[in-house]
Scaffold this active site. Sequence first.
Site, PDB file in Angstrom:
ATOM      1  N   ARG A  47     -22.936 -14.804  15.784  1.00 29.84           N
ATOM      2  CA  ARG A  47     -23.707 -13.806  15.026  1.00 29.84           C
ATOM      3  C   ARG A  47     -25.179 -14.109  15.255  1.00 29.84           C
ATOM      4  O   ARG A  47     -25.660 -15.193  14.921  1.00 29.84           O
ATOM      5  CB  ARG A  47     -23.372 -13.857  13.532  1.00 29.84           C
ATOM      6  CG  ARG A  47     -24.329 -13.022  12.686  1.00 29.84           C
ATOM      7  CD  ARG A  47     -23.876 -12.801  11.261  1.00 29.84           C
ATOM      8  NE  ARG A  47     -22.809 -11.831  11.190  1.00 29.84           N
ATOM      9  CZ  ARG A  47     -22.515 -11.100  10.093  1.00 29.84           C
ATOM     10  NH1 ARG A  47     -23.235 -11.247   8.990  1.00 29.84           N
ATOM     11  NH2 ARG A  47     -21.536 -10.241  10.098  1.00 29.84           N
ATOM     12  N   HIS A  62     -21.660  -4.244  16.115  1.00 30.15           N
ATOM     13  CA  HIS A  62     -20.812  -5.060  15.226  1.00 30.15           C
ATOM     14  C   HIS A  62     -19.345  -4.650  15.458  1.00 30.15           C
ATOM     15  O   HIS A  62     -18.709  -4.037  14.594  1.00 30.15           O
ATOM     16  CB  HIS A  62     -21.227  -4.812  13.763  1.00 30.15           C
ATOM     17  CG  HIS A  62     -20.665  -5.779  12.779  1.00 30.15           C
ATOM     18  ND1 HIS A  62     -19.966  -6.923  13.141  1.00 30.15           N
ATOM     19  CD2 HIS A  62     -20.685  -5.785  11.413  1.00 30.15           C
ATOM     20  CE1 HIS A  62     -19.598  -7.575  12.041  1.00 30.15           C
ATOM     21  NE2 HIS A  62     -20.011  -6.916  10.991  1.00 30.15           N
ATOM     22  N   GLN A  72     -16.209  -5.256  13.029  1.00 29.67           N
ATOM     23  CA  GLN A  72     -16.178  -4.386  11.853  1.00 29.67           C
ATOM     24  C   GLN A  72     -15.539  -3.044  12.207  1.00 29.67           C
ATOM     25  O   GLN A  72     -14.694  -2.523  11.458  1.00 29.67           O
ATOM     26  CB  GLN A  72     -17.618  -4.174  11.350  1.00 29.67           C
ATOM     27  CG  GLN A  72     -17.704  -3.305  10.126  1.00 29.67           C
ATOM     28  CD  GLN A  72     -17.254  -4.017   8.859  1.00 29.67           C
ATOM     29  OE1 GLN A  72     -17.729  -5.088   8.559  1.00 29.67           O
ATOM     30  NE2 GLN A  72     -16.340  -3.420   8.122  1.00 29.67           N
ATOM     31  N   ASP A  89     -24.193   2.291   5.502  1.00 31.93           N
ATOM     32  CA  ASP A  89     -24.512   0.867   5.639  1.00 31.93           C
ATOM     33  C   ASP A  89     -25.828   0.656   4.896  1.00 31.93           C
ATOM     34  O   ASP A  89     -26.510   1.631   4.533  1.00 31.93           O
ATOM     35  CB  ASP A  89     -24.654   0.534   7.139  1.00 31.93           C
ATOM     36  CG  ASP A  89     -24.921  -0.938   7.422  1.00 31.93           C
ATOM     37  OD1 ASP A  89     -24.736  -1.777   6.510  1.00 31.93           O
ATOM     38  OD2 ASP A  89     -25.318  -1.253   8.567  1.00 31.93           O
ATOM     39  N   CYS A  96     -19.391  -1.089   5.347  1.00 31.92           N
ATOM     40  CA  CYS A  96     -19.058  -2.417   5.891  1.00 31.92           C
ATOM     41  C   CYS A  96     -19.309  -3.534   4.878  1.00 31.92           C
ATOM     42  O   CYS A  96     -18.722  -4.602   4.992  1.00 31.92           O
ATOM     43  CB  CYS A  96     -19.851  -2.658   7.169  1.00 31.92           C
ATOM     44  SG  CYS A  96     -21.624  -2.477   6.984  1.00 31.92           S
ATOM     45  N   ARG A 142     -10.622  -7.113   7.915  1.00 32.95           N
ATOM     46  CA  ARG A 142     -11.379  -7.947   8.861  1.00 32.95           C
ATOM     47  C   ARG A 142     -10.521  -9.136   9.274  1.00 32.95           C
ATOM     48  O   ARG A 142     -10.477  -9.518  10.445  1.00 32.95           O
ATOM     49  CB  ARG A 142     -12.686  -8.455   8.216  1.00 32.95           C
ATOM     50  CG  ARG A 142     -13.680  -7.365   7.801  1.00 32.95           C
ATOM     51  CD  ARG A 142     -14.312  -6.690   9.002  1.00 32.95           C
ATOM     52  NE  ARG A 142     -14.941  -7.643   9.897  1.00 32.95           N
ATOM     53  CZ  ARG A 142     -16.163  -8.161   9.722  1.00 32.95           C
ATOM     54  NH1 ARG A 142     -16.905  -7.788   8.714  1.00 32.95           N
ATOM     55  NH2 ARG A 142     -16.665  -9.019  10.600  1.00 32.95           N
TER      56      ARG A 142
HETATM   57  N1  NVA Z   1     -26.504  -3.401   9.378  1.00 34.14           N
HETATM   58  C1  NVA Z   1     -26.197  -4.564   8.574  1.00 34.14           C
HETATM   59  C2  NVA Z   1     -24.739  -4.871   8.638  1.00 34.14           C
HETATM   60  C3  NVA Z   1     -24.297  -6.018   7.783  1.00 34.14           C
HETATM   61  C4  NVA Z   1     -22.839  -6.325   7.926  1.00 34.14           C
HETATM   62  C5  NVA Z   1     -27.033  -5.736   9.062  1.00 34.14           C
HETATM   63  O1  NVA Z   1     -27.157  -5.913  10.278  1.00 34.14           O
HETATM   64  O2  NVA Z   1     -27.577  -6.465   8.232  1.00 34.14           O
HETATM   65  N1   CP Z   2     -19.571  -6.585   6.888  1.00 35.77           N
HETATM   66  C1   CP Z   2     -19.978  -7.809   7.244  1.00 35.77           C
HETATM   67  O1   CP Z   2     -20.046  -8.172   8.423  1.00 35.77           O
HETATM   68  O2   CP Z   2     -20.266  -8.623   6.187  1.00 35.77           O
HETATM   69  P1   CP Z   2     -20.936 -10.052   6.242  1.00 35.77           P
HETATM   70  O3   CP Z   2     -22.366  -9.884   6.655  1.00 35.77           O
HETATM   71  O4   CP Z   2     -20.796 -10.575   4.835  1.00 35.77           O
HETATM   72  O5   CP Z   2     -20.206 -10.912   7.220  1.00 35.77           O
END
Ligand code: NVA
Ligand code: CP
Length: 320
Positions: free
Chosen positions: A102, A129, A132, A235, A275, A303
């Site tokens: 990540r 992502h 997801q 989101d 998400c 997930r």
């Molecule tokens: N768009 C959000 C998704 C979190 C799962 C982010 O990147 O923070």
């Molecule tokens: N939806 C998602 O990826 O959540 P987290 O950021 O908590 O992993």
Amino acid sequence: MKHFLKETDFARSELPKLFALAHELKRSRGKRSAPRPLAGQTWAMIFSKSSTRTRVSFEVGIHELGGNPLFLNKNDIQLGRGETIEDTAKVLSRFVHGLIVRTYDHADVETLASAGSVPVINALTDFLHPCQIYADAFTMAERWAKGATGKALVDALRGRKIAFLGDTACNMANSWILGANLFGMKISLAGPKGFAPGAEIDALLGKEGFAPKAAYQFTTDPMEAVRGADVVYTDVWVSMGKEEETKERIRVMSPYAVTGKVFAAAKPDALFMHCLPAHAGEEVMPEVLASPRSIIFDEAENRLHMQKAILASLAAARRA
Ligand code: NVA
Ligand code: CP
């Protein structure tokens, strides 16, 4: 080496088997007969951003598949002090059986994949992502084809319409555009003018054989996007790394909140998905989150099952 960096890293033809595996892993969870295809393996998880769902579902999932998850906060390893991504990939490949990453720049997961010699899974970048999206698609399919598995699950997605509201330039929007095209779904996105899906996703669509113009619709009118939608999706407005833009983002994105009125303008049996984490009262109103047609916690749970299927598939591809 098979990696999972973007939705199209599984071909359409591979989806029935993957969805069947997720279904089977969900059904057999906790049973003595549950498969353990990662027995004897260690998978490293390099995270440069916060996470609840992704981290916990991968750690639990790897453990349940018989493997050992090794969580590495970027700042706890030399990568955080400037060791190159290439050297990190080469060294970790000597120790572990796969990498889950990540981070911010999508190019970094591509570099890890090309420099290392083990499978890499994208656990979120600024661009995509995919874990997801696969879990989301599985969750919708479970609703639309109750009790089905394999091909019938995947087929349940075809022709359905998803409406994505809010930050239509974020990783989730990009990933849903690519995912919708892979699954044969239609996608309409509604967001502020300056947040239309960008050149990067258009270029990827083209590379993957989808004509960007036909691949999605973008509008600044939320009511237009939700008309005829089977799923209304949103989101957060401020993704990780965009915190300094918070005030301006809230200002321009407020017309795109999923209110009861907006949700009611979709199909009468439309589902609400997010998400998570959610900011109730910002991108979505509490009554929508609490609606019986909101499936956000099934989505979160899946997930685990879908990522276990992805892990098992990548491990099997490596053995083959
Ligand atoms: N768009 C959000 C998704 C979190 C799962 C982010 O990147 O923070
Ligand atoms: N939806 C998602 O990826 O959540 P987290 O950021 O908590 O992993």
